[in-house]
Design a protein around this motif. Sequence first.
Motif, PDB file in Angstrom:
ATOM      1  N   GLU A 315       0.828  -1.239  -0.095  1.00  0.00           N
ATOM      2  CA  GLU A 315       0.172   0.084   0.179  1.00  0.00           C
ATOM      3  C   GLU A 315       0.735   1.144  -0.036  1.00  0.00           C
ATOM      4  OE1 GLU A 315      -2.329  -0.596   3.621  1.00  0.00           O
ATOM      5  OE2 GLU A 315      -3.936  -1.822   2.338  1.00  0.00           O
ATOM      6  N   GLN A 316       1.990   1.339   0.603  1.00  0.00           N
ATOM      7  CA  GLN A 316       2.816   2.508   0.724  1.00  0.00           C
ATOM      8  C   GLN A 316       3.403   2.564  -0.597  1.00  0.00           C
ATOM      9  OE1 GLN A 316       5.368   3.445   4.516  1.00  0.00           O
ATOM     10  NE2 GLN A 316       7.186   2.888   2.965  1.00  0.00           N
ATOM     11  N   PHE A 317       3.805   1.450  -1.138  1.00  0.00           N
ATOM     12  CA  PHE A 317       4.583   1.326  -2.587  1.00  0.00           C
ATOM     13  C   PHE A 317       3.595   2.125  -3.654  1.00  0.00           C
ATOM     14  CE2 PHE A 317       4.507  -0.641  -6.646  1.00  0.00           C
ATOM     15  CZ  PHE A 317       6.040  -0.077  -7.203  1.00  0.00           C
ATOM     16  N   LYS A 318       2.315   1.631  -3.477  1.00  0.00           N
ATOM     17  CA  LYS A 318       1.255   2.226  -4.306  1.00  0.00           C
ATOM     18  C   LYS A 318       0.994   3.798  -4.146  1.00  0.00           C
ATOM     19  CE  LYS A 318      -0.968   0.645  -7.213  1.00  0.00           C
ATOM     20  NZ  LYS A 318      -1.023   0.804  -8.537  1.00  0.00           N
ATOM     21  N   GLU A 319       1.190   4.155  -2.663  1.00  0.00           N
ATOM     22  CA  GLU A 319       0.609   5.417  -2.571  1.00  0.00           C
ATOM     23  C   GLU A 319       1.607   6.511  -3.058  1.00  0.00           C
ATOM     24  OE1 GLU A 319       0.581   8.298   1.749  1.00  0.00           O
ATOM     25  OE2 GLU A 319       0.697   6.016   1.803  1.00  0.00           O
ATOM     26  N   PHE A 320       2.914   6.037  -2.753  1.00  0.00           N
ATOM     27  CA  PHE A 320       4.316   6.856  -3.230  1.00  0.00           C
ATOM     28  C   PHE A 320       4.406   6.711  -4.372  1.00  0.00           C
ATOM     29  CE2 PHE A 320       4.876   6.949   1.573  1.00  0.00           C
ATOM     30  CZ  PHE A 320       5.049   8.368   1.613  1.00  0.00           C
ATOM     31  N   SER A 321       4.063   5.830  -5.105  1.00  0.00           N
ATOM     32  CA  SER A 321       4.067   5.685  -6.755  1.00  0.00           C
ATOM     33  C   SER A 321       3.370   6.602  -7.355  1.00  0.00           C
ATOM     34  CB  SER A 321       3.872   4.340  -7.212  1.00  0.00           C
ATOM     35  OG  SER A 321       4.746   3.319  -6.649  1.00  0.00           O
ATOM     36  N   ASP A 322       1.896   6.731  -6.697  1.00  0.00           N
ATOM     37  CA  ASP A 322       0.896   7.776  -7.280  1.00  0.00           C
ATOM     38  C   ASP A 322       1.500   9.049  -6.984  1.00  0.00           C
ATOM     39  OD1 ASP A 322      -0.712   5.512  -8.112  1.00  0.00           O
ATOM     40  OD2 ASP A 322      -1.996   5.624  -6.141  1.00  0.00           O
ATOM     41  N   LYS A 323       2.001   9.472  -5.994  1.00  0.00           N
ATOM     42  CA  LYS A 323       2.611  10.720  -5.621  1.00  0.00           C
ATOM     43  C   LYS A 323       3.738  10.956  -6.609  1.00  0.00           C
ATOM     44  CE  LYS A 323       1.362  11.069  -0.719  1.00  0.00           C
ATOM     45  NZ  LYS A 323       2.058  11.103   0.605  1.00  0.00           N
ATOM     46  N   VAL A 324       4.618  10.016  -7.097  1.00  0.00           N
ATOM     47  CA  VAL A 324       5.514  10.315  -7.589  1.00  0.00           C
ATOM     48  C   VAL A 324       5.352  10.711  -9.039  1.00  0.00           C
ATOM     49  CG1 VAL A 324       7.795   9.272  -9.006  1.00  0.00           C
ATOM     50  CG2 VAL A 324       7.508   8.961  -6.443  1.00  0.00           C
ATOM     51  N   ASN A 325       4.231   9.749  -9.378  1.00  0.00           N
ATOM     52  CA  ASN A 325       3.652   9.740 -10.853  1.00  0.00           C
ATOM     53  C   ASN A 325       3.061  11.044 -11.102  1.00  0.00           C
ATOM     54  OD1 ASN A 325       4.674   7.222 -11.557  1.00  0.00           O
ATOM     55  ND2 ASN A 325       2.639   6.204 -11.048  1.00  0.00           N
ATOM     56  N   LEU A 326       2.380  11.691  -9.943  1.00  0.00           N
ATOM     57  CA  LEU A 326       1.602  12.933 -10.094  1.00  0.00           C
ATOM     58  C   LEU A 326       2.761  13.983 -10.299  1.00  0.00           C
ATOM     59  CD1 LEU A 326      -0.720  14.681 -10.016  1.00  0.00           C
ATOM     60  CD2 LEU A 326      -0.618  14.633  -7.156  1.00  0.00           C
ATOM     61  N   GLU A 327       3.587  13.947  -9.273  1.00  0.00           N
ATOM     62  CA  GLU A 327       4.534  14.898  -9.511  1.00  0.00           C
ATOM     63  C   GLU A 327       5.285  15.003 -11.042  1.00  0.00           C
ATOM     64  OE1 GLU A 327       7.692  14.568  -6.384  1.00  0.00           O
ATOM     65  OE2 GLU A 327       6.209  15.652  -4.727  1.00  0.00           O
ATOM     66  N   GLN A 328       5.666  13.696 -11.226  1.00  0.00           N
ATOM     67  CA  GLN A 328       6.390  13.877 -12.736  1.00  0.00           C
ATOM     68  C   GLN A 328       5.609  14.429 -13.817  1.00  0.00           C
ATOM     69  OE1 GLN A 328       7.146   9.621 -13.416  1.00  0.00           O
ATOM     70  NE2 GLN A 328       9.235   9.714 -12.329  1.00  0.00           N
ATOM     71  N   SER A 329       4.142  14.266 -13.713  1.00  0.00           N
ATOM     72  CA  SER A 329       3.133  14.763 -14.672  1.00  0.00           C
ATOM     73  C   SER A 329       3.070  16.277 -14.476  1.00  0.00           C
ATOM     74  CB  SER A 329       1.732  14.026 -14.333  1.00  0.00           C
ATOM     75  OG  SER A 329       1.606  12.669 -14.523  1.00  0.00           O
ATOM     76  N   LEU A 330       2.965  16.630 -13.061  1.00  0.00           N
ATOM     77  CA  LEU A 330       2.944  18.220 -12.919  1.00  0.00           C
ATOM     78  C   LEU A 330       4.257  18.761 -13.560  1.00  0.00           C
ATOM     79  CD1 LEU A 330       1.571  18.192  -9.213  1.00  0.00           C
ATOM     80  CD2 LEU A 330       0.394  18.817 -11.632  1.00  0.00           C
ATOM     81  N   ALA A 331       5.400  17.933 -13.040  1.00  0.00           N
ATOM     82  CA  ALA A 331       6.652  18.562 -13.829  1.00  0.00           C
ATOM     83  C   ALA A 331       6.748  18.586 -15.128  1.00  0.00           C
ATOM     84  CB  ALA A 331       7.875  17.554 -13.150  1.00  0.00           C
ATOM     85  N   GLN A 332       6.063  17.735 -15.939  1.00  0.00           N
ATOM     86  CA  GLN A 332       6.149  17.517 -17.311  1.00  0.00           C
ATOM     87  C   GLN A 332       5.152  18.827 -17.829  1.00  0.00           C
ATOM     88  OE1 GLN A 332       4.501  13.907 -18.350  1.00  0.00           O
ATOM     89  NE2 GLN A 332       6.591  12.785 -18.218  1.00  0.00           N
ATOM     90  N   ILE A 333       4.254  19.016 -17.113  1.00  0.00           N
ATOM     91  CA  ILE A 333       3.296  20.327 -17.492  1.00  0.00           C
ATOM     92  C   ILE A 333       4.133  21.601 -17.108  1.00  0.00           C
ATOM     93  CG2 ILE A 333       1.099  21.352 -16.705  1.00  0.00           C
ATOM     94  CD1 ILE A 333      -0.133  18.893 -16.352  1.00  0.00           C
ATOM     95  N   ARG A 334       4.725  21.447 -16.275  1.00  0.00           N
ATOM     96  CA  ARG A 334       5.616  22.756 -15.945  1.00  0.00           C
ATOM     97  C   ARG A 334       6.590  23.030 -17.048  1.00  0.00           C
ATOM     98  NH1 ARG A 334       4.802  21.335 -10.242  1.00  0.00           N
ATOM     99  NH2 ARG A 334       6.965  20.243 -10.516  1.00  0.00           N
ATOM    100  N   ALA A 335       7.319  21.962 -17.223  1.00  0.00           N
ATOM    101  CA  ALA A 335       8.479  21.815 -18.416  1.00  0.00           C
ATOM    102  C   ALA A 335       7.588  22.388 -19.622  1.00  0.00           C
ATOM    103  CB  ALA A 335       9.063  20.656 -18.482  1.00  0.00           C
TER     104      ALA A 335
END
Length: 555
Positions: A315-335
């Motif tokens: 569950e922790q893996f899934k939770e933080f994977s989702d956070k990382v994916n979200l951050e990466q998506s936001l970073a891609q949008i910002r880029a």
Amino acid sequence: MAFKAFFTVAVLLILFFSASAKDMEKVDSLNFLLETTLDPEQKVDVLISLSSHYVTTDLNTGILYAERALLLAEDVNNKDLIAKSALNFGTMLFYSGLMELSAKKLYQSIETYRKLNDQGGTATALTNLGSIKLFGEEFEAAEEIFLNAADVFRAIAAESGDTLPPVQLSPIYNNLGIIYQNTGQAEKAIEFYRKGIAVSQKYPHDQTNLGNLYNNLGSTYIDLGLYTDAYQAIMKALGIREDAGNIAGVAQSYRMLGVYYMALENYLQAIEAFKESERIALEVGNIGLIVPVSEKLYEIYKSLNNPAQALHYHEQFKEFSDKVNLEQSLAQIRALEMATEFEERERLRQIEQRRIKARNTFIWVVMLLVVVIMALMFFLSLSRVKGLRLKNKNIRLISENMKLEKENLQNELEMKKKELTTNVMYQMRKNELIGDIARKLLAYSRELKKTDQEQVISIVKELEKTQHESIWEEFEIRFHQVHNEFFDRINASHSDLSINERRLCAFLRLNMTTKEIASITGQSQRSIEVARTRLRKKLNLTNSETGLVEYLATL
């Protein structure tokens, strides 16, 4: 790109200070000097100093200072300052994830340094360009660049009579080790990690690189099953990082120590190491590290038949994977937003330059017309003068109409580009969602009868097939709307390309990453990497410094 989770791509961040600004440590002092100095060349030095100051605190502000420095250097036409400013600007863009823009500025720096016959500057810019290639997993191109840069730095040291190896070799050897480790050349990776360690040990201030080198060396030894050597390297990295107060590095070392114990099936000590890495990562907020650590702890507890702990870490893996994916998506949008802003500023700058040129031309034309009119006034009647004025007015109206038409065309093109980008991102999210549904269906089918399982599998395959066909059809229509001549040009230059290779060219023309292409096409990242390598050969780019994306951008 798998290697990014375990390795840090090293970049040479070279700071340039003028003599008067060299000792200034406070930003307000640099800003004061920026406002008071009348020397434009000194202003460039100060702007570079300010941009470098913000590299670890506020990249957006640092990029703005770097951009100002390059523009001012170009205004004063100082080649040395242009080369330095372009190098600094490209490096700042690299840290912001704007790889394509970064590469353009680094190429500008390399070209200018070569005109100045500045070998050191050229090698530094090449090293940073190699880091971009490595970041994009263009291993062959990155290897060639790093080896050339290392040769230059060694030659410079030999000419100056310096007995110490150049400190720049430390990150270069580390990057070469990463390349060889990721291309299955473990012995060669070890060779270059050890070369980097030998260099770094001679420079007390190079502890960060030294810790990275030992940690990566330990990883390679684990791959080879040389566990005693791996343990010594990992513990060496841990000690260096603890002494230097490198908390993030300490967390990485404990993660690697957990990998080591896990390889030995010493699960209790592996758990202890992973949990220490987890504790530090949670303490400093490094969620990117928590993901692989949680995954390893899940695997261990699952093998130990401890479902409660296994579930917790899953569950922790899934939770933080989702956070990382979200951050990466936001970073891609910002880029993407930042890239759009840069392109817009560049477009406006070019328009302004053309406007100034047109204004100056217009002034000269008007002055000439005035002289002609004044001369003709002695010979021509009043009606002739009025006719000339009417003609001049018509010319201005036509010019304004052409300008409006041009602006409308530019706005329409920008809108289509934004629609294409939005559509690609939407299709990726849609693809990921359908892929997730497919995986859940497959997972659920394991509990069904065999006949039901076969029916579910058939439905999933049909869903994926229909999905990828519809994605490509919509993408192709929208791509033609924005780049309507691209396929004509690439067919004219390379008529032997297959349909899939032309599609790959279209994706790369949009500067999409391997991961994004794999998401849209439904292929594995490895398949996309192989396809890119074959495409480079077909486009005769194998031994060229020109990148695949850069080449396609010229078509």
